[in-house]
Write an enzyme that holds these catalytic residues in place. Structure first.
Site, mmCIF file in Angstrom:
data_model
loop_
_atom_site.group_PDB
_atom_site.id
_atom_site.type_symbol
_atom_site.label_atom_id
_atom_site.label_comp_id
_atom_site.label_asym_id
_atom_site.label_seq_id
_atom_site.Cartn_x
_atom_site.Cartn_y
_atom_site.Cartn_z
ATOM 1 N N ILE A 96 0.811 -1.211 0.000
ATOM 2 C CA ILE A 96 0.000 0.000 0.000
ATOM 3 C C ILE A 96 0.851 1.271 0.000
ATOM 4 O O ILE A 96 0.442 2.288 -0.532
ATOM 5 C CB ILE A 96 -1.008 0.013 1.169
ATOM 6 C CG1 ILE A 96 -0.307 -0.040 2.500
ATOM 7 C CG2 ILE A 96 -2.010 -1.103 1.018
ATOM 8 C CD1 ILE A 96 -1.144 0.459 3.622
ATOM 9 N N THR A 119 -8.028 0.011 14.972
ATOM 10 C CA THR A 119 -8.405 1.245 14.303
ATOM 11 C C THR A 119 -7.193 1.719 13.520
ATOM 12 O O THR A 119 -6.082 1.757 14.045
ATOM 13 C CB THR A 119 -8.829 2.329 15.317
ATOM 14 O OG1 THR A 119 -10.005 1.881 15.999
ATOM 15 C CG2 THR A 119 -9.109 3.656 14.639
ATOM 16 N N LEU A 120 -7.407 2.068 12.270
ATOM 17 C CA LEU A 120 -6.317 2.452 11.361
ATOM 18 C C LEU A 120 -6.392 3.934 11.029
ATOM 19 O O LEU A 120 -7.427 4.422 10.592
ATOM 20 C CB LEU A 120 -6.428 1.646 10.063
ATOM 21 C CG LEU A 120 -6.530 0.138 10.223
ATOM 22 C CD1 LEU A 120 -6.905 -0.498 8.890
ATOM 23 C CD2 LEU A 120 -5.229 -0.425 10.758
ATOM 24 N N GLU A 121 -5.294 4.636 11.221
ATOM 25 C CA GLU A 121 -5.197 6.037 10.803
ATOM 26 C C GLU A 121 -4.666 6.019 9.372
ATOM 27 O O GLU A 121 -3.588 5.488 9.124
ATOM 28 C CB GLU A 121 -4.229 6.789 11.707
ATOM 29 C CG GLU A 121 -4.588 6.688 13.173
ATOM 30 C CD GLU A 121 -3.375 6.387 14.048
ATOM 31 O OE1 GLU A 121 -2.242 6.361 13.543
ATOM 32 O OE2 GLU A 121 -3.583 6.172 15.241
#
Length: 174
Positions: A96, A119-121
């Site tokens: 990515i 949770t992804l920033e």
């Protein structure tokens, strides 16, 4: 010390590591390839550390969602991970990064006992289309030295995260 593929397999068999859902072909020499979940929170307003920030929650459609530069996105891992024995570290990877996607730069550590969908920033350099359940990074498992202390038993504000979680710094500042 980082666990190898064989050590991760052994820890999965013994129950020292849990990955749900787990697919054996997603194991690499020193990591597990995790996937982007199906939901995304988008923040379009000014962010304020002292207040809960409004967001729009979207389901990423099968045809994908175009992420735009200058916006904050919070996503979630498809996999839930847990270990009472090993610390975990989650990152994006070249898969990515080569698309100009930065993911989870500020908080990659999952403490011993951390049991979550992460949770992804997410931020992007250019407009880029992402898809639900696409490979989005790697998680590694680390041996913790010293007396273990389970994150789940400490009772901090993020202990019971069950999906995408916004910053809750405002709880400390109010």
């Amino acid at each position: 010390m980082i666990l190898t593929r064989k050590a991760i397999e052994k820890a999965l068999e013994s129950g020292d590591i849990a990955i749900d859902p787990f697919e054996a072909d997603r194991l690499s020499p020193n990591a597990y390839d995790w996937r982007l979940g199906e939901k995304m929170r988008v923040f379009d307003t000014e962010l304020d550390a002292a207040r809960s920030t409004p967001f729009t929650e979207l389901v990423i459609p099968p045809e994908g969602l175009v992420l735009e530069p200058g916006r904050l996105y919070l996503g979630v891992t498809h996999e839930r991970t847990h270990s009472e024995r090993y610390a975990q570290m989650i990152n994006g990877d070249h898969t990515i990064g080569g698309l100009g996607i930065w993911v989870h730069v500020s908080a990659p550590l999952g403490h011993v006992g951390h049991a979550i969908n992460w949770t992804l920033e997410i931020r992007v350099a250019r407009p880029v289309r992402v898809y639900p359940l696409m490979t989005f990074g790697k998680i590694i498992f680390l041996v913790a030295h010293g007396s273990p202390s389970s994150y789940q038993r400490i009772g901090t504000k993020y202990t019971n995260t069950a999906g995408i979680d916004i910053s809750r710094l405002y709880e400390e500042l109010s």
